[in-house]
Design an enzyme around this catalytic site. Structure first.
Site, PDB file in Angstrom:
ATOM      1  N   GLY A  14       0.782  -1.292   0.107  1.00  0.00           N
ATOM      2  CA  GLY A  14       0.042  -0.083  -0.113  1.00  0.00           C
ATOM      3  C   GLY A  14       0.871   1.366   0.094  1.00  0.00           C
ATOM      4  N   VAL A  26      17.017   8.326  -1.744  1.00  0.00           N
ATOM      5  CA  VAL A  26      17.781   7.137  -2.020  1.00  0.00           C
ATOM      6  C   VAL A  26      18.514   7.678  -3.450  1.00  0.00           C
ATOM      7  CG1 VAL A  26      17.524   4.856  -3.128  1.00  0.00           C
ATOM      8  CG2 VAL A  26      16.320   5.420  -1.127  1.00  0.00           C
ATOM      9  N   ARG A  28      19.340  10.686  -5.035  1.00  0.00           N
ATOM     10  CA  ARG A  28      20.117  11.690  -4.880  1.00  0.00           C
ATOM     11  C   ARG A  28      21.344  11.088  -4.055  1.00  0.00           C
ATOM     12  NH1 ARG A  28      16.948  16.931  -5.132  1.00  0.00           N
ATOM     13  NH2 ARG A  28      16.194  16.779  -7.446  1.00  0.00           N
ATOM     14  N   ARG A  75       0.751  -5.189  -5.147  1.00  0.00           N
ATOM     15  CA  ARG A  75       0.979  -6.657  -4.303  1.00  0.00           C
ATOM     16  C   ARG A  75       1.294  -7.822  -5.548  1.00  0.00           C
ATOM     17  NH1 ARG A  75      -3.199  -3.572  -0.894  1.00  0.00           N
ATOM     18  NH2 ARG A  75      -1.930  -2.781   0.796  1.00  0.00           N
ATOM     19  N   ASP A 106       5.047  -4.483   5.924  1.00  0.00           N
ATOM     20  CA  ASP A 106       5.705  -6.044   6.219  1.00  0.00           C
ATOM     21  C   ASP A 106       5.747  -6.865   5.048  1.00  0.00           C
ATOM     22  OD1 ASP A 106       2.996  -5.942   6.273  1.00  0.00           O
ATOM     23  OD2 ASP A 106       2.601  -6.974   8.191  1.00  0.00           O
ATOM     24  N   GLY A 107       5.079  -6.766   4.165  1.00  0.00           N
ATOM     25  CA  GLY A 107       4.939  -7.589   3.015  1.00  0.00           C
ATOM     26  C   GLY A 107       6.032  -7.440   2.147  1.00  0.00           C
ATOM     27  N   SER A 108       6.378  -6.250   1.998  1.00  0.00           N
ATOM     28  CA  SER A 108       7.469  -5.914   1.169  1.00  0.00           C
ATOM     29  C   SER A 108       8.824  -6.369   1.904  1.00  0.00           C
ATOM     30  CB  SER A 108       7.539  -4.323   1.132  1.00  0.00           C
ATOM     31  OG  SER A 108       6.200  -3.879   0.800  1.00  0.00           O
ATOM     32  N   THR A 128       4.454   2.437   5.608  1.00  0.00           N
ATOM     33  CA  THR A 128       3.085   1.951   5.785  1.00  0.00           C
ATOM     34  C   THR A 128       2.281   3.068   6.690  1.00  0.00           C
ATOM     35  OG1 THR A 128       1.534   0.412   6.560  1.00  0.00           O
ATOM     36  CG2 THR A 128       3.689   0.348   7.410  1.00  0.00           C
ATOM     37  N   ASP A 130      -0.049   2.019   8.528  1.00  0.00           N
ATOM     38  CA  ASP A 130      -0.542   1.456   9.582  1.00  0.00           C
ATOM     39  C   ASP A 130       0.383   1.087  10.948  1.00  0.00           C
ATOM     40  OD1 ASP A 130      -2.492   0.634   7.816  1.00  0.00           O
ATOM     41  OD2 ASP A 130      -1.434  -1.374   7.361  1.00  0.00           O
ATOM     42  N   ASP A 132       2.215  -0.902  11.908  1.00  0.00           N
ATOM     43  CA  ASP A 132       2.343  -2.296  12.342  1.00  0.00           C
ATOM     44  C   ASP A 132       3.763  -3.238  12.291  1.00  0.00           C
ATOM     45  OD1 ASP A 132       2.328  -2.197   9.581  1.00  0.00           O
ATOM     46  OD2 ASP A 132       0.675  -3.917   9.637  1.00  0.00           O
ATOM     47  N   GLY A 173      -5.683   0.451   9.136  1.00  0.00           N
ATOM     48  CA  GLY A 173      -4.645  -0.291  10.072  1.00  0.00           C
ATOM     49  C   GLY A 173      -4.813  -1.614  10.102  1.00  0.00           C
ATOM     50  N   ARG A 174      -5.444  -2.068   9.068  1.00  0.00           N
ATOM     51  CA  ARG A 174      -5.739  -3.606   9.052  1.00  0.00           C
ATOM     52  C   ARG A 174      -5.832  -4.379  10.595  1.00  0.00           C
ATOM     53  NH1 ARG A 174      -3.760  -6.303   4.184  1.00  0.00           N
ATOM     54  NH2 ARG A 174      -2.923  -4.454   3.590  1.00  0.00           N
ATOM     55  N   ALA A 189     -11.468  11.362  21.516  1.00  0.00           N
ATOM     56  CA  ALA A 189     -12.544  10.426  21.343  1.00  0.00           C
ATOM     57  C   ALA A 189     -13.029  10.188  22.722  1.00  0.00           C
ATOM     58  CB  ALA A 189     -12.059   9.260  20.533  1.00  0.00           C
ATOM     59  N   ARG A 248     -24.149   8.443  13.355  1.00  0.00           N
ATOM     60  CA  ARG A 248     -23.807   8.570  12.187  1.00  0.00           C
ATOM     61  C   ARG A 248     -22.631   7.741  11.758  1.00  0.00           C
ATOM     62  NH1 ARG A 248     -28.028  10.074  11.785  1.00  0.00           N
ATOM     63  NH2 ARG A 248     -29.200  11.749  10.834  1.00  0.00           N
TER      64      ARG A 248
END
Ligand code: F6P
Length: 324
Positions: A14, A26, A28, A75, A106-108, A128, A130, A132, A173-174, A189, A248
């Site tokens: 993502g 990177v 430069r 992906r 993390d997948g990357s 990311t 997230d 995470d 945030g998965r 909140a 709502r």
């Protein structure tokens, strides 16, 4: 390890605000050090298609402030296979690539780890929204996403107060509640729902009703997308239970992934991009750049892909207390 003359960079998974800032850093930094730079399009998917070309210093100009990624991202299923990874190694060899910087989540990093295990010099940079990932306090993009969320909460509170409503605001945030928890603290909140701390509908309803009885003019409920109760399910339950406020929903969605990176994200992305190239040139591989305390330092990819980041339950408790 032989000398690194040509460095490739890709973004994967993502997108996250600040990826462009990092690509620029990177490119430069590598060019400044007399190395060639190759931009790989569309992450590992593009790598398998050989979709890559030289990046010069001017091509990465004017992107420091742009959200998204000029390289594109994807992906890839094929890359997860052994055949896919062997093909990727071959294509990089054909293009004379000696080292790679992977910018993503993390997948990357799992992909980077797989190529490192096959002998490719490779360094990861966490990006990311997230937040995470194990090994870095902050990933690139998180701060911008939080600013976007906080802006949305402020606006929603205006209308919530005018109508004496409860607003259920869903954050991304998965499976990680980081964005929701921090949004709860910075957005004031009344209730926060995160995957790491399951709750019942009755508990949430009691808190919202309590806020109503204590004279609050609104109730902001942040629901992480991975929470144990669905936002829509919660909304219809609250309507039926008569908690004082009418309800709502606002699902923030991909708004959270776009936009101009904040100063924090630009600085982090620049620092991590430079450090990633420095690491490759110093012969380091199989690591990810992590923000540890105030410093950007390499952490082993083997740890990044196997260890779990701890939930931010202290901030979760803080958000509860400050909702008093
Ligand atoms: O990992 C980033 C993220 O935005 C998650 O928060 C979300 O669950 C997912 O990606 C959405 O993925 P997609 O963009 O493929 O819909």
């Amino acid at each position: 390890m032989s000398e690194i003359k040509r460095i490739a960079v890709l973004t994967s998974g993502g997108d996250a605000p600040g990826m462009n800032t990092c690509i620029r850093a990177v490119a430069r930094c590598a060019l400044y050090n007399g190395r060639d730079v190759i931009g790989i399009r569309d992450g590992y998917e593009g790598l398998l298609l050989g979709a890559m070309g030289p990046l010069d210093a001017r091509e990465v100009g004017g992107i420091i402030q742009r959200g998204g990624t000029i390289l594109g991202t994807a992906r890839s299923e094929e890359f997860r296979t052994e055949a896919g990874q062997l093909k990727a190694m071959q294509i990089l060899k054909e293009h004379g690539v000696d080292g790679v910087v992977v910018i993503g989540g993390d997948g990357s990093m799992r992909g980077a780890r797989a190529l490192a295990a096959r002998g490719l010099p490779i360094v990861g940079v966490p990006a990311t929204i997230d937040n995470d990932m194990w090994g870095t306090n902050m990933a690139i993009g998180v701060d911008t996403a939080l600013n976007t969320i906080s802006d949305a909460i402020d606006k929603l509170r205006d209308t919530a107060s005018s109508h004496r409503r409860a607003f259920l605001i869903e954050t991304m945030g998965r499976n990680c509640g980081y964005l929701a928890v921090m949004a709860g603290v910075i957005g004031g909140a009344e209730v926060v729902l995160i995957p790491e701390a399951p709750v019942t509908i009755e508990e949430v309803a009691a808190k919202v009703e309590d806020a109503y009885k204590r004279g609050k003019t609104h109730s902001i409920v942040i629901v992480s997308e991975g929470a144990n109760i669905l936002t829509t399910e919660l909304a219809s339950a609250l309507e039926k239970m008569d908690v004082g406020f009418s309800t709502r929903i606002t699902i923030l969605g991909h708004i959270q992934r776009g936009g101009r990176p904040t100063a924090f994200d630009r600085l982090l992305a620049s620092r991590m991009g430079v450090k990633a190239v420095d690491a490759l040139l110093a012969g380091q591989t199989d690591v990810m750049m992590g923000l540890r305390g105030r410093e950007v330092e390499p952490v082993p990819l083997a740890d990044v892909v196997t260890r779990q980041r701890e939930a931010n339950l202290d901030y979760y408790e803080m958000a509860k207390m400050l909702a008093f």
